[in-house]
Design a protein around this motif. Sequence first.
Motif, short mmCIF file in Angstrom:
data_model
loop_
_atom_site.label_atom_id
_atom_site.label_comp_id
_atom_site.label_asym_id
_atom_site.label_seq_id
_atom_site.Cartn_x
_atom_site.Cartn_y
_atom_site.Cartn_z
N GLY A 60 0.82 -1.20 0.00
CA GLY A 60 0.00 0.00 0.00
C GLY A 60 0.85 1.25 0.00
N ILE A 62 0.49 5.96 0.16
CA ILE A 62 -0.30 7.20 0.17
C ILE A 62 0.55 8.29 -0.45
N GLY A 76 -4.76 7.31 -1.70
CA GLY A 76 -4.25 6.07 -1.16
C GLY A 76 -4.24 5.00 -2.23
N ALA A 80 -4.13 -1.02 3.45
CA ALA A 80 -3.57 -0.70 4.76
C ALA A 80 -3.63 -1.93 5.64
N ALA A 88 -5.88 1.48 1.73
CA ALA A 88 -5.13 2.66 2.17
C ALA A 88 -5.86 3.90 1.66
N THR A 93 -5.93 7.15 6.60
CA THR A 93 -4.96 6.12 6.96
C THR A 93 -3.62 6.74 7.31
N PHE A 95 0.37 6.58 8.02
CA PHE A 95 1.58 5.82 7.67
C PHE A 95 2.71 6.35 8.56
N SER A 239 -1.58 2.09 9.26
CA SER A 239 -1.46 0.96 8.33
C SER A 239 -0.59 -0.14 8.92
N THR A 265 -1.14 11.29 7.80
CA THR A 265 -1.89 10.93 6.60
C THR A 265 -1.42 11.78 5.42
N ASN A 349 4.07 1.20 2.71
CA ASN A 349 4.06 0.37 3.92
C ASN A 349 4.85 -0.92 3.73
#
Length: 595
Positions: A60, A62, A76, A80, A88, A93, A95, A239, A265, A349
């Motif tokens: 994932g 963002i 996203g 997540a 995501a 979400t 990170f 996430s 985010t 992630n």
Amino acid sequence: MEVKKMRKSITIITIIALLLCINISSSLANVVETMDTDASIKNTLNERIEDIVNQGKAKGAITSLVIDGEAVGVKGYGYADQLENMKADGYTTGFRIGSVSKTFVAVAALIAMEEGVLDIHKDISAYLEDDFPKLKYPVTMHNLLTHTAGFEETISGMVVENVSDTEPLSLAVKKYIPEQILNPGDLASYSNYGIGLAAYVIERATGMDFADYCREKIFLPLGMKRTTFLHMQDTVYVSKAYLPNGEETMDVFINLYPEGSAVSTAEDMSKYIQWLLKDEEDILRRENKAKLFERQHYMADELGGIGYVWNRKSRNGSEYFEKKGETLHFYSRILLYPEKKAGLFLSFNTYVPEEEINRTTAIMTDQLLGEKVKPIQEAGANIEIEGLYVNAWSSFRTEEKLLRFLYPGKTMKISGSVSKGFTINSERITHLGNNAYDTPIGTVKFFEKGGKTIMATDFSQSYIRVNTLENKLVILTITLLFALSTITFIVISIIGALRKKLRFTMFTLMSIVQMVSLVALVWMILIGIMEYNLLAYKFYIHLGAWVITVTALVNFTFTIIKDFSNTKGLLKYAYYHNVVSFAFCLVLVYLNLLI
């Protein structure tokens, strides 16, 4: 006469009208071109990140894209939490943004300065407790924010696997203080500890918990409601972390939390980017916000230098700024292009190779500032720079010295000559003049300092040339030869004893002890690395190293007195094993595992 005047007036009006039309057309064309460029950047970045996620390179991601001061791409990608089928989302979400967190420390320091409670250029000891461990050299907040405080880098105590094992900042900065191996201001040497210490100084100067200070002075005023430094929080859903093979895993927790534990985010980061790009006085006065990006430290005129935490870069005469952020499994990047009022934040992630992220961010840099012009090779280099270089962002005095051979980017090999040119890690570099080079890692400058050859970079790291023998191939070869030699001698001795052709000697016994000690030594090192606290096992590591050294001396003694029952072949092998054993002992000394 009247007719002529009228014709003249009409001619003038016509010319003015034509000029206005041309100007309007040109302006419209520029607007259309700008819109096309903006749309191209947005679409190309979107396709690029979708490809990374769809190809399974990241679970994932963002992104925040700001163009002309406006947030045009908060998005996203992927998951997540794949198990719970949770996508995501750029707005909700969180990170882990790793060292991008350090930029908040710099902002907080300047806010405290504006409030009159912190002097950026004052010895930080004025703000610390009387019982705080005394530093070898005086350090200022300016040194800490430019990575020039002179600390060596250690990992032990910096991160933990369980949130319950995290320690208060006030304890961690005293418990895990590394040694100062450089004079402050001499070289840029990236320091996670230094930023953690900077946050603690802010905490002491303001009388507020650092996480609370950032929340009240930065996050809430900017509307960053889903950004926090706290490990245990209900501010935002975070996430999950993933391995490159797609399996879910656990990320580590940063013990000195200000240096890399912030969660945010894409939406919040777009607000942060917009604020950084604005020429307005909110949170910080205009001149103090500018200090974040001004050339606060540089090691050569040819290098852009660094601001307060931010790396300063240039492309075709235009400046832009960058900060990387990494945890064990989250990889992030933020870039600012002030002249274009544009910025980009992205976070994955999953471990994504740096080259992959570089290719992604290059999309924006190339389209905004133009593709990089290929440099022309210049004459005039007068320093023979070939050799092995070690990143100053590593340990020199502790048992963690061996980690420089395990982590990528800690060593660089330069080959070639002034007459034939040079390569860095087998890639050709271009001399720009005055011993500055264009390289795969950016512009670097070589110079002599204190009897050492230094490779200064255009980011917050420096490299120091060391003896060419101090490389991982030599160390690994000697270690393997020692292990193989020890095992071989033990096997030969045991087989000979069983066949009653050889008697079991003290040399054989000592070799068995050596092998057991080597296995124990390697095991302790592996456990320390896996627990991110190698120095916690230093006693056992030193014990194993000393047993190997003592047994090597005992074996040498028995070789001299020929305790081999006139077995000349075994005696010759014993001499060979002694040589390899002493070579390995020198490796132990070099890696700080013996003394």
